[in-house]
Design a protein around this motif. Structure first.
Motif, PDB file in Angstrom:
ATOM      1  N   TYR A   1       0.778  -1.234   0.000  1.00  0.00           N
ATOM      2  CA  TYR A   1       0.000   0.000   0.000  1.00  0.00           C
ATOM      3  C   TYR A   1       0.815   1.292   0.000  1.00  0.00           C
ATOM      4  CZ  TYR A   1      -3.896  -3.081   0.906  1.00  0.00           C
ATOM      5  OH  TYR A   1      -4.838  -4.062   0.802  1.00  0.00           O
ATOM      6  N   PHE A   2       2.119   1.218   0.219  1.00  0.00           N
ATOM      7  CA  PHE A   2       2.902   2.449   0.279  1.00  0.00           C
ATOM      8  C   PHE A   2       3.593   2.689  -1.044  1.00  0.00           C
ATOM      9  CE2 PHE A   2       1.630   2.352   4.368  1.00  0.00           C
ATOM     10  CZ  PHE A   2       2.384   2.996   5.320  1.00  0.00           C
ATOM     11  N   GLY A   3       3.420   3.871  -1.566  1.00  0.00           N
ATOM     12  CA  GLY A   3       4.115   4.270  -2.783  1.00  0.00           C
ATOM     13  C   GLY A   3       5.376   5.025  -2.409  1.00  0.00           C
ATOM     14  N   GLU A   4       5.732   5.952  -3.251  1.00  0.00           N
ATOM     15  CA  GLU A   4       6.915   6.772  -3.035  1.00  0.00           C
ATOM     16  C   GLU A   4       6.795   7.614  -1.776  1.00  0.00           C
ATOM     17  OE1 GLU A   4       9.791   7.062  -4.969  1.00  0.00           O
ATOM     18  OE2 GLU A   4       9.051   5.282  -5.995  1.00  0.00           O
ATOM     19  N   VAL A   5       7.912   7.849  -1.134  1.00  0.00           N
ATOM     20  CA  VAL A   5       7.978   8.752   0.003  1.00  0.00           C
ATOM     21  C   VAL A   5       8.234  10.152  -0.546  1.00  0.00           C
ATOM     22  CG1 VAL A   5       9.309   9.354   2.059  1.00  0.00           C
ATOM     23  CG2 VAL A   5       8.813   6.964   1.544  1.00  0.00           C
ATOM     24  N   SER A   6       7.474  11.113  -0.055  1.00  0.00           N
ATOM     25  CA  SER A   6       7.652  12.500  -0.490  1.00  0.00           C
ATOM     26  C   SER A   6       7.236  13.416   0.644  1.00  0.00           C
ATOM     27  CB  SER A   6       6.805  12.776  -1.738  1.00  0.00           C
ATOM     28  OG  SER A   6       5.438  12.774  -1.393  1.00  0.00           O
ATOM     29  N   SER A   7       7.341  14.714   0.418  1.00  0.00           N
ATOM     30  CA  SER A   7       6.934  15.653   1.460  1.00  0.00           C
ATOM     31  C   SER A   7       5.425  15.628   1.679  1.00  0.00           C
ATOM     32  CB  SER A   7       7.392  17.069   1.109  1.00  0.00           C
ATOM     33  OG  SER A   7       6.821  17.473  -0.111  1.00  0.00           O
ATOM     34  N   SER A   8       4.665  15.154   0.697  1.00  0.00           N
ATOM     35  CA  SER A   8       3.212  15.059   0.875  1.00  0.00           C
ATOM     36  C   SER A   8       2.758  13.643   1.234  1.00  0.00           C
ATOM     37  CB  SER A   8       2.494  15.530  -0.389  1.00  0.00           C
ATOM     38  OG  SER A   8       2.835  14.696  -1.478  1.00  0.00           O
ATOM     39  N   ALA A   9       3.671  12.676   1.235  1.00  0.00           N
ATOM     40  CA  ALA A   9       3.372  11.289   1.637  1.00  0.00           C
ATOM     41  C   ALA A   9       4.572  10.776   2.418  1.00  0.00           C
ATOM     42  CB  ALA A   9       3.091  10.417   0.410  1.00  0.00           C
ATOM     43  N   THR A  10       4.635  11.179   3.678  1.00  0.00           N
ATOM     44  CA  THR A  10       5.804  10.881   4.498  1.00  0.00           C
ATOM     45  C   THR A  10       5.799   9.452   5.014  1.00  0.00           C
ATOM     46  OG1 THR A  10       4.690  11.680   6.486  1.00  0.00           O
ATOM     47  CG2 THR A  10       5.950  13.294   5.215  1.00  0.00           C
ATOM     48  N   TRP A  11       6.941   9.040   5.500  1.00  0.00           N
ATOM     49  CA  TRP A  11       7.097   7.744   6.150  1.00  0.00           C
ATOM     50  C   TRP A  11       8.353   7.816   6.998  1.00  0.00           C
ATOM     51  CZ3 TRP A  11       4.638   3.947   8.002  1.00  0.00           C
ATOM     52  CH2 TRP A  11       5.263   2.752   8.348  1.00  0.00           C
ATOM     53  N   CYS A  12       8.388   7.005   8.024  1.00  0.00           N
ATOM     54  CA  CYS A  12       9.574   6.950   8.873  1.00  0.00           C
ATOM     55  C   CYS A  12       9.979   5.495   9.017  1.00  0.00           C
ATOM     56  CB  CYS A  12       9.288   7.558  10.246  1.00  0.00           C
ATOM     57  SG  CYS A  12      10.740   7.522  11.326  1.00  0.00           S
ATOM     58  N   ALA A  13      11.223   5.224   8.719  1.00  0.00           N
ATOM     59  CA  ALA A  13      11.732   3.855   8.842  1.00  0.00           C
ATOM     60  C   ALA A  13      11.732   3.400  10.300  1.00  0.00           C
ATOM     61  CB  ALA A  13      13.136   3.769   8.251  1.00  0.00           C
ATOM     62  N   GLN A  14      11.644   4.330  11.231  1.00  0.00           N
ATOM     63  CA  GLN A  14      11.573   4.002  12.654  1.00  0.00           C
ATOM     64  C   GLN A  14      10.185   4.362  13.195  1.00  0.00           C
ATOM     65  OE1 GLN A  14      14.946   6.420  13.708  1.00  0.00           O
ATOM     66  NE2 GLN A  14      16.297   4.636  13.797  1.00  0.00           N
TER      67      GLN A  14
END
Length: 192
Positions: free
Chosen positions: A96-109
């Motif tokens: 369900y996760f696409g690219e990480v960007s400033s409008s679709a953030t994600w944190c590896a931790q």
């Protein structure tokens, strides 16, 4: 009716197929509901319906600890977080996760962000319930996507969500957890 106002055979055929699908859906729901009623009736007939204190047998089996992960004590929290992490790693992120960007953030931790843990855990609990073919019916997965996954992703990955200070560019990973003020510094009577 004239030929110009009469519905075409194709339109009627599509309408008929739609009606068949709707009737099939209702029939499936009726079958599921009938099974559940029969199971409840069997439980009541066998004495499993009400306990001495008026609780149903199912209520007695419920754990005393709430399923809200942030309230679980140490070892239970660790075990629950470990199971959640496997689901996030193996299903959620790759599917369900696409690219990480400033409008679709994600944190590896992500596990270091309580708001993320709470949202992910709630969505995982709903996934367990709504993808179980014995309890959810045919629409369970659709309900899970609509009512749980989509709102969770919108909140979690929002530009101002829990990962706002974290990785927005995979080439420059960063991790920032917002500081929490000590309890004695929070004004009493504050709604914040």
């Amino acid at each position: 009716m004239s030929d110009e106002t009469a519905p075409s055979v194709e339109v009627l055929a599509e309408d008929f197929e739609d009606l068949k699908a709707t009737v099939h859906g209702f029939a499936s729901q009726l079958e599921d509901n009938t099974k559940r009623v029969n199971q409840l009736a069997s439980a009541v007939a066998s004495g499993g319906g009400q306990g001495d204190n008026g609780e149903s047998g199912k209520d007695k089996e419920r754990p005393k600890t709430p399923p809200f992960i942030l309230w679980l004590p140490g070892d239970k929290y660790g075990a629950e977080l470990s199971a959640l992490a496997a689901w996030v790693r193996d299903l959620l992120v790759p599917t369900y996760f696409g690219e990480v960007s400033s409008s679709a953030t994600w944190c590896a931790q992500w596990w270091e962000h309580p708001a993320a843990v709470a949202r992910l855990h709630a969505t995982w609990l709903a996934w367990q319930e709504l993808t179980n073919p014995e309890t959810c019916g045919l629409t369970g997965p659709s309900v899970w996507h609509r009512d749980h996954l989509d709102p969770m992703l919108a909140q979690l990955r929002a530009a101002d969500g829990p990962f706002a200070g974290c990785m927005t560019n995979p080439d420059r990973p960063q991790h920032t957890v917002l500081p929490v003020p000590p309890v004695d510094q929070i004004p009493r009577g504050s709604n914040h």
